[in-house]
Scaffold this motif. Structure first.
Motif, PDB file in Angstrom:
ATOM      1  N   ASP A   1       0.905  -1.084  -0.084  1.00 61.15           N
ATOM      2  CA  ASP A   1      -0.031   0.074   0.023  1.00 61.15           C
ATOM      3  C   ASP A   1       0.932   1.259  -0.016  1.00 61.15           C
ATOM      4  OD1 ASP A   1      -2.440  -1.289   0.106  1.00 61.15           O
ATOM      5  OD2 ASP A   1      -2.277  -1.548   2.417  1.00 61.15           O
ATOM      6  N   ASN A   2       2.021   1.163   0.883  1.00 60.57           N
ATOM      7  CA  ASN A   2       2.812   2.433   0.836  1.00 60.57           C
ATOM      8  C   ASN A   2       3.574   2.597  -0.561  1.00 60.57           C
ATOM      9  OD1 ASN A   2       4.226   4.588   2.052  1.00 60.57           O
ATOM     10  ND2 ASN A   2       5.628   3.199   3.496  1.00 60.57           N
ATOM     11  N   ALA A   3       4.075   1.486  -1.251  1.00 59.12           N
ATOM     12  CA  ALA A   3       4.769   1.750  -2.404  1.00 59.12           C
ATOM     13  C   ALA A   3       3.485   2.294  -3.386  1.00 59.12           C
ATOM     14  CB  ALA A   3       5.157   0.428  -2.970  1.00 59.12           C
ATOM     15  N   GLU A   4       2.354   1.846  -3.493  1.00 57.24           N
ATOM     16  CA  GLU A   4       1.278   2.301  -4.268  1.00 57.24           C
ATOM     17  C   GLU A   4       0.947   3.856  -4.216  1.00 57.24           C
ATOM     18  OE1 GLU A   4      -1.799  -0.269  -3.492  1.00 57.24           O
ATOM     19  OE2 GLU A   4      -0.618  -2.284  -4.105  1.00 57.24           O
ATOM     20  N   THR A   5       1.137   4.231  -2.929  1.00 58.45           N
ATOM     21  CA  THR A   5       0.811   5.588  -2.293  1.00 58.45           C
ATOM     22  C   THR A   5       1.933   6.671  -2.842  1.00 58.45           C
ATOM     23  OG1 THR A   5      -0.498   4.873  -0.419  1.00 58.45           O
ATOM     24  CG2 THR A   5       0.394   7.095  -0.374  1.00 58.45           C
ATOM     25  N   ILE A   6       3.229   5.969  -2.777  1.00 57.00           N
ATOM     26  CA  ILE A   6       4.201   6.986  -3.220  1.00 57.00           C
ATOM     27  C   ILE A   6       4.158   7.209  -4.665  1.00 57.00           C
ATOM     28  CG2 ILE A   6       6.884   6.958  -3.596  1.00 57.00           C
ATOM     29  CD1 ILE A   6       6.751   5.176  -0.698  1.00 57.00           C
ATOM     30  N   LEU A   7       4.039   6.067  -5.499  1.00 58.48           N
ATOM     31  CA  LEU A   7       3.842   6.273  -6.926  1.00 58.48           C
ATOM     32  C   LEU A   7       2.599   7.255  -7.179  1.00 58.48           C
ATOM     33  CD1 LEU A   7       4.757   2.753  -8.191  1.00 58.48           C
ATOM     34  CD2 LEU A   7       6.046   4.606  -8.254  1.00 58.48           C
ATOM     35  N   PHE A   8       1.555   6.943  -6.447  1.00 58.72           N
ATOM     36  CA  PHE A   8       0.413   7.950  -6.832  1.00 58.72           C
ATOM     37  C   PHE A   8       0.747   9.259  -6.400  1.00 58.72           C
ATOM     38  CE2 PHE A   8      -3.619   9.971  -5.449  1.00 58.72           C
ATOM     39  CZ  PHE A   8      -4.576   9.532  -6.376  1.00 58.72           C
ATOM     40  N   ASN A   9       1.297   9.749  -5.544  1.00 56.04           N
ATOM     41  CA  ASN A   9       1.808  11.072  -5.158  1.00 56.04           C
ATOM     42  C   ASN A   9       2.823  11.513  -6.076  1.00 56.04           C
ATOM     43  OD1 ASN A   9       0.217  10.819  -3.117  1.00 56.04           O
ATOM     44  ND2 ASN A   9       1.566  10.418  -1.487  1.00 56.04           N
ATOM     45  N   ILE A  10       3.694  10.761  -6.529  1.00 57.01           N
ATOM     46  CA  ILE A  10       4.948  11.262  -7.762  1.00 57.01           C
ATOM     47  C   ILE A  10       3.997  11.623  -8.869  1.00 57.01           C
ATOM     48  CG2 ILE A  10       6.464  10.521  -9.145  1.00 57.01           C
ATOM     49  CD1 ILE A  10       7.571   8.970  -6.960  1.00 57.01           C
ATOM     50  N   PHE A  11       2.927  10.665  -9.143  1.00 56.19           N
ATOM     51  CA  PHE A  11       2.348  11.078 -10.571  1.00 56.19           C
ATOM     52  C   PHE A  11       1.313  12.213 -10.379  1.00 56.19           C
ATOM     53  CE2 PHE A  11       2.501   6.186 -11.128  1.00 56.19           C
ATOM     54  CZ  PHE A  11       3.672   6.070 -11.488  1.00 56.19           C
ATOM     55  N   ARG A  12       0.896  12.572  -9.439  1.00 52.50           N
ATOM     56  CA  ARG A  12       0.023  13.633  -9.213  1.00 52.50           C
ATOM     57  C   ARG A  12       0.645  14.755  -9.009  1.00 52.50           C
ATOM     58  NH1 ARG A  12      -3.806  13.411  -3.769  1.00 52.50           N
ATOM     59  NH2 ARG A  12      -2.263  13.278  -2.366  1.00 52.50           N
ATOM     60  N   GLY A  13       2.225  14.559  -8.727  1.00 55.00           N
ATOM     61  CA  GLY A  13       2.761  16.100  -8.664  1.00 55.00           C
ATOM     62  C   GLY A  13       3.169  16.311  -7.142  1.00 55.00           C
ATOM     63  N   SER A  14       3.382  15.419  -6.294  1.00 50.91           N
ATOM     64  CA  SER A  14       3.412  15.969  -4.784  1.00 50.91           C
ATOM     65  C   SER A  14       4.745  16.558  -4.398  1.00 50.91           C
ATOM     66  CB  SER A  14       3.302  14.653  -4.209  1.00 50.91           C
ATOM     67  OG  SER A  14       3.281  14.865  -2.542  1.00 50.91           O
ATOM     68  N   GLY A  15       4.894  16.962  -3.301  1.00 52.72           N
ATOM     69  CA  GLY A  15       6.236  17.453  -2.853  1.00 52.72           C
ATOM     70  C   GLY A  15       6.735  16.331  -1.929  1.00 52.72           C
ATOM     71  N   LEU A  16       7.860  16.798  -1.109  1.00 54.65           N
ATOM     72  CA  LEU A  16       8.636  15.916  -0.473  1.00 54.65           C
ATOM     73  C   LEU A  16       7.781  14.998   0.720  1.00 54.65           C
ATOM     74  CD1 LEU A  16      11.333  14.654   0.324  1.00 54.65           C
ATOM     75  CD2 LEU A  16      11.633  16.633   2.050  1.00 54.65           C
ATOM     76  N   LYS A  17       6.859  15.660   1.181  1.00 56.06           N
ATOM     77  CA  LYS A  17       6.026  15.062   2.260  1.00 56.06           C
ATOM     78  C   LYS A  17       5.242  14.055   1.682  1.00 56.06           C
ATOM     79  CE  LYS A  17       6.729  17.785   5.773  1.00 56.06           C
ATOM     80  NZ  LYS A  17       7.401  16.931   6.729  1.00 56.06           N
ATOM     81  N   GLY A  18       4.706  14.288   0.197  1.00 55.65           N
ATOM     82  CA  GLY A  18       4.187  13.092  -0.476  1.00 55.65           C
ATOM     83  C   GLY A  18       5.093  11.603  -0.923  1.00 55.65           C
ATOM     84  N   LEU A  19       6.417  12.198  -1.002  1.00 56.13           N
ATOM     85  CA  LEU A  19       7.252  11.131  -1.635  1.00 56.13           C
ATOM     86  C   LEU A  19       7.696  10.127  -0.125  1.00 56.13           C
ATOM     87  CD1 LEU A  19       9.372  13.352  -3.911  1.00 56.13           C
ATOM     88  CD2 LEU A  19       7.506  11.979  -4.414  1.00 56.13           C
ATOM     89  N   ILE A  20       7.180  10.755   0.786  1.00 53.81           N
ATOM     90  CA  ILE A  20       7.706   9.744   1.948  1.00 53.81           C
ATOM     91  C   ILE A  20       6.660   8.766   2.432  1.00 53.81           C
ATOM     92  CG2 ILE A  20       9.368  11.730   3.005  1.00 53.81           C
ATOM     93  CD1 ILE A  20       7.159  12.304   4.794  1.00 53.81           C
ATOM     94  N   GLY A  21       5.497   8.689   1.590  1.00 52.10           N
ATOM     95  CA  GLY A  21       4.521   7.665   1.701  1.00 52.10           C
ATOM     96  C   GLY A  21       3.602   7.589   2.865  1.00 52.10           C
ATOM     97  N   ILE A  22       3.043   6.578   3.504  1.00 49.66           N
ATOM     98  CA  ILE A  22       2.258   6.684   4.581  1.00 49.66           C
ATOM     99  C   ILE A  22       2.978   6.416   6.022  1.00 49.66           C
ATOM    100  CG2 ILE A  22       0.353   5.114   5.632  1.00 49.66           C
ATOM    101  CD1 ILE A  22       0.063   3.981   2.693  1.00 49.66           C
TER     102      ILE A  22
END
Length: 451
Positions: free
Chosen positions: A131-152
């Protein structure tokens, strides 16, 4: 796996001895695994557990079967069970959110409600490493910043995730060897949702064609970023305390490293109370550019906020609708009322010392014989005052010279006679109305604010 979860809980300190924990259990593989393991470990951990199940009313009879399945399992295990039913499709339609988002919001609200009702300290949910890996990729694809790249996060406030260090394969194997049944939500296999596409199509392809340990490597990279993020948070907090006051970011703060000043800007916006959900990278960069512009230039932000270049730096505050107030007449013999502001007028006695007039901010004295008709208002085009050398000066230029921010100029309360400003409340009076040795009658004006 039970030992792995126990050591993960202890290492991350996500549950303390003596605590009561509410488990969010849907009936799926992950949550059933979490319930089974925490129930087996509750004596060893010294904790109490209870289960909350939310029926989202999305899958009709299947959703009802999920609730019955979890209830029966809890009865078998001797774990307290609580059921809440919410019409998520209707809620999503009313709020304009997706069913997925509306369901998540209401789910956590219910968990929080039961945590308070049961006097628990934590709410456990069953996110895993995949789930964590999926969330990280999802955040990357939607243009997240550093907080989104650290996952759940493994824990945030009272929410904890004891299975975050386990893979989906480990969970399914644990269920199999322990003969534990679980419910399968058919919507998890639909590619209508973005996260499902990432799990079923993208990551599946990556495992088969690039690296079978893809999820592990993604999460490991995120953990390294988390350490960097935690260090950055400390630096940003220190800089925020030093350079930000009352929503104004000091000019010198914009000379700090880019990552620090952007963090300061985001924290300043967040402190307005609306969060950062709609704040984009573009907003932050526009504010950085604003710091190099001339005074009074501004940037419009979400949540009715605006960033304004001031003489001291950049101020981030709520937008206000300025209105020009018509002149207020003297409503009674000894005073003027302007909205919730009151001006008390009185004439001094002959004993008043004209050569030693007190320097008070909200009480001023004027040559009464030079005044014909007073008004109280905000500024208007053509306003002026007399400065100390006897020359007239436009009010606008005076305020600019005194470096009074543009938005504050609109809120100034003025005591005026026509276009001549006798008193800029909180600031100076016009030299032309000052009391001198030759003054015969003296008008005292006291300013008060309140109901």
């Amino acid at each position: 796996m039970k030992t792995k979860v126990y050591e993960y809980i202890k290492k991350k300190r996500i549950i303390e001895e003596g605590e009561s924990v509410v488990l969010g259990v849907s009936g799926g593989a992950d949550s059933i695994c979490m319930l089974s393991i925490l129930n087996d470990l509750k004596e060893q951990l010294g904790i109490r557990i209870s289960v909350v199940h939310v029926n989202h009313m999305i899958r009709g009879i299947e959703a009802a079967k999920d609730a019955d399945f979890v209830r029966n399992l809890c009865e078998k295990l001797g774990v307290p069970f609580y059921l809440e039913t919410v019409n998520v499709p209707k809620l999503a339609s009313e709020t304009g959110k997706t069913e997925e988002e509306a369901g998540r919001i209401v789910r956590y609200e219910i968990y929080g409600k039961y945590m308070e009702r049961l006097k628990a300290q934590k709410v456990a949910v069953a996110h895993n490493q995949n789930d964590n890996a999926e969330t990280i990729l999802f955040n990357i694809f939607r243009g997240s910043g550093l907080k989104g790249l650290i996952g759940i996060p493994v824990k945030r406030d009272y929410i904890i995730r004891p299975l975050l260090g386990c893979t989906r394969e480990e969970i399914e194997y644990y269920l199999k060897i322990n003969g534990l049944e679980y419910r399968t939500d058919y919507t998890n296999n639909l590619t209508d949702y973005s996260r499902n596409k990432i799990r079923l199509e993208l990551l599946s392809w990556v495992r088969e064609n690039i690296n079978k340990k893809a999820e592990y490597n993604i999460v490991n990279a995120a953990e390294n970023l988390r350490e960097i993020s935690e260090y950055m948070d400390v630096q940003i907090e220190a800089a925020f305390v030093k350079y930000v006051e009352n929503g104004v970011i000091a000019e010198e703060a914009f000379e700090l490293p880019t990552a620090i000043i952007k963090g300061i800007i985001r924290k300043t916006i967040a402190n307005q109370g609306n969060g950062l959900k709609d704040i984009t990278k573009t907003h932050i960069e526009l504010i950085v550019k604003l710091s190099k512009m001339q005074v009074s230039k501004s940037v419009t932000l979400p949540y009715s906020l605006t960033a304004v270049k001031t003489y001291d730096g950049v101020a981030i505050r709520r937008r206000t609708t300025h209105k020009v107030v018509k002149e207020e007449k003297v409503l009674f013999e000894n005073g003027i009322i302007h909205e919730n502001k009151f001006f008390c007028l009185s004439e001094e006695t002959e004993a008043f010392d004209k050569e030693n007039i007190p320097e008070l901010m909200y009480t001023k004295w004027f040559d009464y014989d030079k005044i014909e008709k007073l008004s109280v208002r905000n500024r208007q085009p053509g306003d002026y005052l007399s400065i100390d050398d006897g020359k007239h000066k436009k009010l606008k230029q005076y305020l600019i010279d005194k470096k009074i921010p543009k938005d504050e100029r609109e809120e100034l309360c003025l005591l005026a006679e026509g276009s001549h400003i006798l008193w800029i409340v909180g600031h100076r009076i016009s030299a032309e109305y000052k009391v001198t040795k030759e003054t015969k009658r003296i008008l005292r004006v006291d300013y008060r604010q309140g109901e």
